[in-house]
Scaffold this motif. Sequence first.
Motif, PDB file in Angstrom:
ATOM      1  N   GLY A  25      -6.652   8.616  29.641  1.00 10.02           N
ATOM      2  CA  GLY A  25      -7.502   7.722  29.493  1.00 10.02           C
ATOM      3  C   GLY A  25      -8.070   7.002  30.681  1.00 10.02           C
ATOM      4  O   GLY A  25      -9.080   6.526  30.983  1.00 10.02           O
ATOM      5  N   MET A  26      -7.187   7.120  31.821  1.00  8.33           N
ATOM      6  CA  MET A  26      -7.642   6.659  33.017  1.00  8.33           C
ATOM      7  C   MET A  26      -8.596   7.350  33.613  1.00  8.33           C
ATOM      8  O   MET A  26      -9.380   6.999  34.558  1.00  8.33           O
ATOM      9  CB  MET A  26      -6.464   6.482  33.952  1.00  8.33           C
ATOM     10  N   LEU A  27      -8.502   8.654  33.314  1.00  4.32           N
ATOM     11  CA  LEU A  27      -9.708   9.610  34.319  1.00  4.32           C
ATOM     12  C   LEU A  27     -11.244   9.256  33.739  1.00  4.32           C
ATOM     13  O   LEU A  27     -12.012   9.467  34.329  1.00  4.32           O
ATOM     14  CB  LEU A  27      -9.480  10.970  33.853  1.00  4.32           C
ATOM     15  N   VAL A  28     -11.174   8.539  32.722  1.00  6.66           N
ATOM     16  CA  VAL A  28     -12.546   8.352  31.765  1.00  6.66           C
ATOM     17  C   VAL A  28     -12.839   6.696  32.235  1.00  6.66           C
ATOM     18  O   VAL A  28     -14.240   6.333  31.635  1.00  6.66           O
ATOM     19  CB  VAL A  28     -12.602   8.718  30.626  1.00  6.66           C
ATOM     20  N   ASP A  29     -11.945   6.059  32.827  1.00  2.14           N
ATOM     21  CA  ASP A  29     -12.516   4.789  33.202  1.00  2.14           C
ATOM     22  C   ASP A  29     -13.659   4.333  34.055  1.00  2.14           C
ATOM     23  O   ASP A  29     -14.529   3.824  33.754  1.00  2.14           O
ATOM     24  CB  ASP A  29     -11.031   3.968  34.191  1.00  2.14           C
ATOM     25  N   PHE A  30     -13.854   5.400  34.956  1.00  2.00           N
ATOM     26  CA  PHE A  30     -15.055   5.284  35.721  1.00  2.00           C
ATOM     27  C   PHE A  30     -16.203   5.530  35.089  1.00  2.00           C
ATOM     28  O   PHE A  30     -17.201   4.703  35.049  1.00  2.00           O
ATOM     29  CB  PHE A  30     -14.886   6.400  37.025  1.00  2.00           C
ATOM     30  N   PRO A  31     -16.443   6.581  34.292  1.00  2.00           N
ATOM     31  CA  PRO A  31     -17.615   6.754  33.459  1.00  2.00           C
ATOM     32  C   PRO A  31     -17.686   5.839  32.636  1.00  2.00           C
ATOM     33  O   PRO A  31     -18.881   5.248  31.985  1.00  2.00           O
ATOM     34  CB  PRO A  31     -17.405   7.975  32.841  1.00  2.00           C
ATOM     35  N   ARG A  59     -19.734  -6.220  31.041  1.00  3.71           N
ATOM     36  CA  ARG A  59     -18.574  -5.857  31.928  1.00  3.71           C
ATOM     37  C   ARG A  59     -17.320  -5.974  30.914  1.00  3.71           C
ATOM     38  O   ARG A  59     -16.380  -5.286  31.004  1.00  3.71           O
ATOM     39  CB  ARG A  59     -18.572  -6.989  32.967  1.00  3.71           C
ATOM     40  N   LEU A  60     -17.281  -6.876  30.021  1.00  2.00           N
ATOM     41  CA  LEU A  60     -16.191  -6.927  29.249  1.00  2.00           C
ATOM     42  C   LEU A  60     -16.217  -5.721  28.432  1.00  2.00           C
ATOM     43  O   LEU A  60     -14.962  -5.010  28.163  1.00  2.00           O
ATOM     44  CB  LEU A  60     -15.991  -8.274  28.174  1.00  2.00           C
ATOM     45  N   GLY A  61     -17.217  -5.320  27.810  1.00  2.00           N
ATOM     46  CA  GLY A  61     -17.509  -3.960  27.007  1.00  2.00           C
ATOM     47  C   GLY A  61     -16.744  -2.813  27.878  1.00  2.00           C
ATOM     48  O   GLY A  61     -15.936  -2.184  27.250  1.00  2.00           O
ATOM     49  N   GLY A  62     -17.134  -2.770  29.074  1.00  2.00           N
ATOM     50  CA  GLY A  62     -16.545  -1.600  30.029  1.00  2.00           C
ATOM     51  C   GLY A  62     -15.032  -1.887  29.907  1.00  2.00           C
ATOM     52  O   GLY A  62     -14.429  -0.738  30.067  1.00  2.00           O
ATOM     53  N   MET A  63     -14.696  -2.897  30.462  1.00  4.11           N
ATOM     54  CA  MET A  63     -13.221  -2.798  30.241  1.00  4.11           C
ATOM     55  C   MET A  63     -12.533  -2.790  29.279  1.00  4.11           C
ATOM     56  O   MET A  63     -11.375  -1.983  29.330  1.00  4.11           O
ATOM     57  CB  MET A  63     -12.820  -4.509  30.919  1.00  4.11           C
ATOM     58  N   LEU A  64     -13.046  -3.207  28.103  1.00  2.00           N
ATOM     59  CA  LEU A  64     -12.412  -2.977  26.689  1.00  2.00           C
ATOM     60  C   LEU A  64     -12.408  -1.487  26.453  1.00  2.00           C
ATOM     61  O   LEU A  64     -11.215  -0.910  26.011  1.00  2.00           O
ATOM     62  CB  LEU A  64     -13.016  -3.636  25.856  1.00  2.00           C
ATOM     63  N   LEU A  65     -13.678  -0.605  26.847  1.00  2.00           N
ATOM     64  CA  LEU A  65     -13.544   0.603  26.461  1.00  2.00           C
ATOM     65  C   LEU A  65     -12.456   1.247  27.183  1.00  2.00           C
ATOM     66  O   LEU A  65     -11.615   2.278  26.803  1.00  2.00           O
ATOM     67  CB  LEU A  65     -14.914   1.203  26.745  1.00  2.00           C
ATOM     68  N   ALA A  66     -12.532   0.981  28.440  1.00  2.00           N
ATOM     69  CA  ALA A  66     -11.498   1.698  29.362  1.00  2.00           C
ATOM     70  C   ALA A  66      -9.985   1.318  28.949  1.00  2.00           C
ATOM     71  O   ALA A  66      -9.021   2.434  29.073  1.00  2.00           O
ATOM     72  CB  ALA A  66     -11.695   1.369  30.936  1.00  2.00           C
ATOM     73  N   ALA A  67      -9.844   0.170  28.501  1.00  2.00           N
ATOM     74  CA  ALA A  67      -8.492  -0.053  28.079  1.00  2.00           C
ATOM     75  C   ALA A  67      -8.109   0.457  26.677  1.00  2.00           C
ATOM     76  O   ALA A  67      -6.964   1.005  26.458  1.00  2.00           O
ATOM     77  CB  ALA A  67      -8.359  -1.842  27.784  1.00  2.00           C
ATOM     78  N   LEU A  68      -9.204   0.765  25.897  1.00  2.00           N
ATOM     79  CA  LEU A  68      -8.815   1.577  24.658  1.00  2.00           C
ATOM     80  C   LEU A  68      -8.431   2.684  25.000  1.00  2.00           C
ATOM     81  O   LEU A  68      -7.535   3.376  24.356  1.00  2.00           O
ATOM     82  CB  LEU A  68     -10.076   1.278  23.562  1.00  2.00           C
ATOM     83  N   THR A  69      -9.297   3.611  25.806  1.00  2.00           N
ATOM     84  CA  THR A  69      -8.835   4.822  26.140  1.00  2.00           C
ATOM     85  C   THR A  69      -7.627   4.922  26.808  1.00  2.00           C
ATOM     86  O   THR A  69      -6.921   6.121  26.635  1.00  2.00           O
ATOM     87  CB  THR A  69      -9.859   5.639  26.841  1.00  2.00           C
ATOM     88  N   THR A  70      -7.343   4.041  27.631  1.00  2.00           N
ATOM     89  CA  THR A  70      -6.004   4.103  28.278  1.00  2.00           C
ATOM     90  C   THR A  70      -4.847   3.928  27.574  1.00  2.00           C
ATOM     91  O   THR A  70      -3.828   4.482  27.575  1.00  2.00           O
ATOM     92  CB  THR A  70      -5.891   3.139  29.502  1.00  2.00           C
ATOM     93  N   GLY A  71      -5.158   2.952  26.576  1.00  2.00           N
ATOM     94  CA  GLY A  71      -3.934   2.566  25.679  1.00  2.00           C
ATOM     95  C   GLY A  71      -3.797   3.505  24.580  1.00  2.00           C
ATOM     96  O   GLY A  71      -2.678   3.949  24.359  1.00  2.00           O
ATOM     97  N   ILE A  72      -4.639   4.471  24.263  1.00  2.00           N
ATOM     98  CA  ILE A  72      -4.456   5.456  23.379  1.00  2.00           C
ATOM     99  C   ILE A  72      -3.555   6.684  24.207  1.00  2.00           C
ATOM    100  O   ILE A  72      -2.511   6.945  23.654  1.00  2.00           O
ATOM    101  CB  ILE A  72      -5.675   6.300  23.106  1.00  2.00           C
ATOM    102  N   SER A  73      -3.849   6.910  25.323  1.00  2.00           N
ATOM    103  CA  SER A  73      -3.097   8.149  25.891  1.00  2.00           C
ATOM    104  C   SER A  73      -1.538   7.634  26.175  1.00  2.00           C
ATOM    105  O   SER A  73      -0.638   8.272  26.173  1.00  2.00           O
ATOM    106  CB  SER A  73      -3.661   8.450  27.257  1.00  2.00           C
ATOM    107  N   PHE A  74      -1.888   6.277  27.041  1.00  2.00           N
ATOM    108  CA  PHE A  74      -0.184   5.862  27.091  1.00  2.00           C
ATOM    109  C   PHE A  74       0.522   5.338  25.699  1.00  2.00           C
ATOM    110  O   PHE A  74       1.647   5.465  26.042  1.00  2.00           O
ATOM    111  CB  PHE A  74      -0.270   4.707  28.310  1.00  2.00           C
ATOM    112  N   GLY A  75       0.006   5.073  24.954  1.00  2.00           N
ATOM    113  CA  GLY A  75       0.393   4.493  23.776  1.00  2.00           C
ATOM    114  C   GLY A  75       1.112   5.529  23.020  1.00  2.00           C
ATOM    115  O   GLY A  75       2.168   5.662  22.452  1.00  2.00           O
TER     116      GLY A  75
END
Length: 778
Positions: A307-313, A726-742
């Motif tokens: 999840g974190m590795l796709v935060d930048f894109p 910007r909220l959309g970008g943060m939320l997308l990053a949080a969702l992908t990160t939350g999936i992997s760590f969840g």
Amino acid sequence: MKFPRILYTLLMAAAAVFFAYTLAAKPWLQTDLTALLPQEARPDVLLQKADAVLEKELNGQVVLAVGSADADTAFQTASALARQWQASGVFASVQDTLTPDIGGLRGEIRRLGLALLPSEQQTLLRDNPRAYFQVRAEDAANPFAASLLPLSDDWLGFGRFAAGKGQPQSRIRWNADNGMLFTEHRGKTWVWLRGRLPEGAAPDEKLLKLLDDSKQTAAAQKAEVLYAGGAVFAAEAKTSAEAESRWMGIAGMLLTFALLLRVFRSARVFWLVLPLGAGVLAGLAAALAVFGEIHVLTVVIGTSLVGMLVDFPLHWLAPAVCRPSEKSVSDGLIQKPVWQADEAMRHVLHGFLISLAVTVSGYALLWLTPLSVLQQTAVFSGAALLGAFGATVYWLPPLFRRYHGRDVPFGRLMPPLLAKIHALHALLKKPAAAVLLLILAAAGLWRSDWRDDIRQWAAMPPALLEQARQLGELGGMDFGAQYAVVEAADEDGLLERSAAVNRVLQPLIRQGALAEVKSPDQWIAPQQTQRQLQRHLRALADKPETWQPLAELGVPSETVQTALREAAAQAPVSLSDGLKAQIAEAWRPLYLGQVETGRQAAVVRLGGVKDAAAVRTALAGMNGVHWADKRTHLNQMFQETRNQAAWLKLASYAAAWLLLWKIFGTRKGVKILAVPLAAAAGTVALLGWTGIPVSLFAMFGLLLVSAIGVDYAVYAASAAPPPAVRLGGMLLAALTTGISFGLLAFSGTPAVAAFGLTVAVGVVLAVLAAAVLLDEAV
């Protein structure tokens, strides 16, 4: 940007070649759980050697017991399993029978008889020799009294006690007909097998399959098996960790790309596998280059970086779906979408560089911790983020130049969601709500339990633990890690010191705080004591009234006198020489030998410790005696490592503050830094309310939460797109990160589960805290 892109591509190609070479050249995946343990700055070589000897004994073998109500069935099944084990190739040796060299054994007993005389028999021989010889005469006249030596070879009866000493576990008996060891317990006969793994071999799924086959073979014979050993737990941990790594990695990628495909409605999102793959490749190559190997637990944690590795894109792509309908006119008649790959990258690159510098520097500080898994994870994660960043900046823009954003439901949700977040922030600014939130947070922090337990580091299946407990009960064995280490200048001093420990602990045995003590002095007497006994025997040779019971039995006086004088003339036996005998096998692991010049050492094993504090108190203050409780010691080391990591993180906050102050100024720098601090503090508070301990791995999760919080805060405060985008970008990053760590929260390893849960909770709080800065963009 052409040259940097070529240079980055060449670096990744070199990393791929290096990784492929490493895979082909040598084993690269470390699975030994002991490799995770922290390294002490100044370890005591004595305790270190004691631990190594006991670990080798425990982890290098597997003990199995075959049980049946029918003794013949138990023995036959054990023989079948022994053949199965020998043919498997898993074990270097399999012991199913004990066939001693009787002639050699008798010679050892004749030579060691006086040295092995139990202390109570020594006292009786000194203080009341007539009573000693009375018992000896009765034993000699008893046709059922078992002894390996005939009367003519053991007139004085010293050899009567050697066989019992050679088999200190009285619950295990030897079957003279077939040479197998067995135990009778609750109407069942249990036959013992022991398999020794090859030196340095790593337990794996082959061992588990062999044990499973053994269970099936025994079940077919209507018998049951119990098995235990450090190797079994290590193999189980390795297998489960590898399986978890596979399914979590696959599930994380599938869920992540399913989400992205749903949001962006374009197959181009599969190009995001490039930064993900580049990040993992860079992380693995860097870890292997630095350490030469990588632990399986690091790989498990590394899979959570999906999840974190796709935060930048995602920060870069978010404007494409959050405001795709906005158009700008250029070149007169040609309309171009607002979102263009190269221009969008220029808008976010500044924030990317800042968050990358802060995050990687935070990982770099973990290198200073003494825990190898943290060091490996720091190198892996830092390099993975750099690799993903390079792939995002250099590889993705050309692939998305013709990509046009779409008006998707996710983008339309952002403005109303931003309004709700603003309303929540406005509510929390009210004095009553703010005070209530602070009270809840403070109470959660106060309730937080900062505690580590080595048992959380690996999944310990209850079935295996129960089998180990049952085996311990059957054979009188103790698989605990609490013992004492004694040291002295020479072997006699070592035996005297272990005898002193034995005496001190006897009251605790009577009180039930301790079940048993096994120490070298129970095996052999000091040479000085042997000499004293020999002088006494020489004196007894001239006192026929003391051994009159033997004369009454018909033993000629000259024979007894000769036996007494021969025993008095024998050379005393040292501890090290006495342990070379085949009968001394059970006692050999207790002697550590000379660990340093002038330091002889031995282990005093403690069985059935029920009150460790009482034992520790009894041993406190004894010169040359060291209490060893490995689990408690490791937990203390983990606590020190956790505290060190916390201080290092505070240092990273200070470094981050200097960087943020230089770039954004005091006011905005403080606001940005407040986001990761608030997310970390809120996570600890929630852990406190839910009763989840803040262990070392949870602490490491907090470090990641801080890194993620900085990333979101910098993006929210510095990126060019409007707040909803910007909220959309943060939320997308949080969702992908939350999936992997969840997904990690469902791990069977408690430490990994705590790590995943901590990060998943922290990510939610980081998004909410960073949203405050959406109106701060420059």
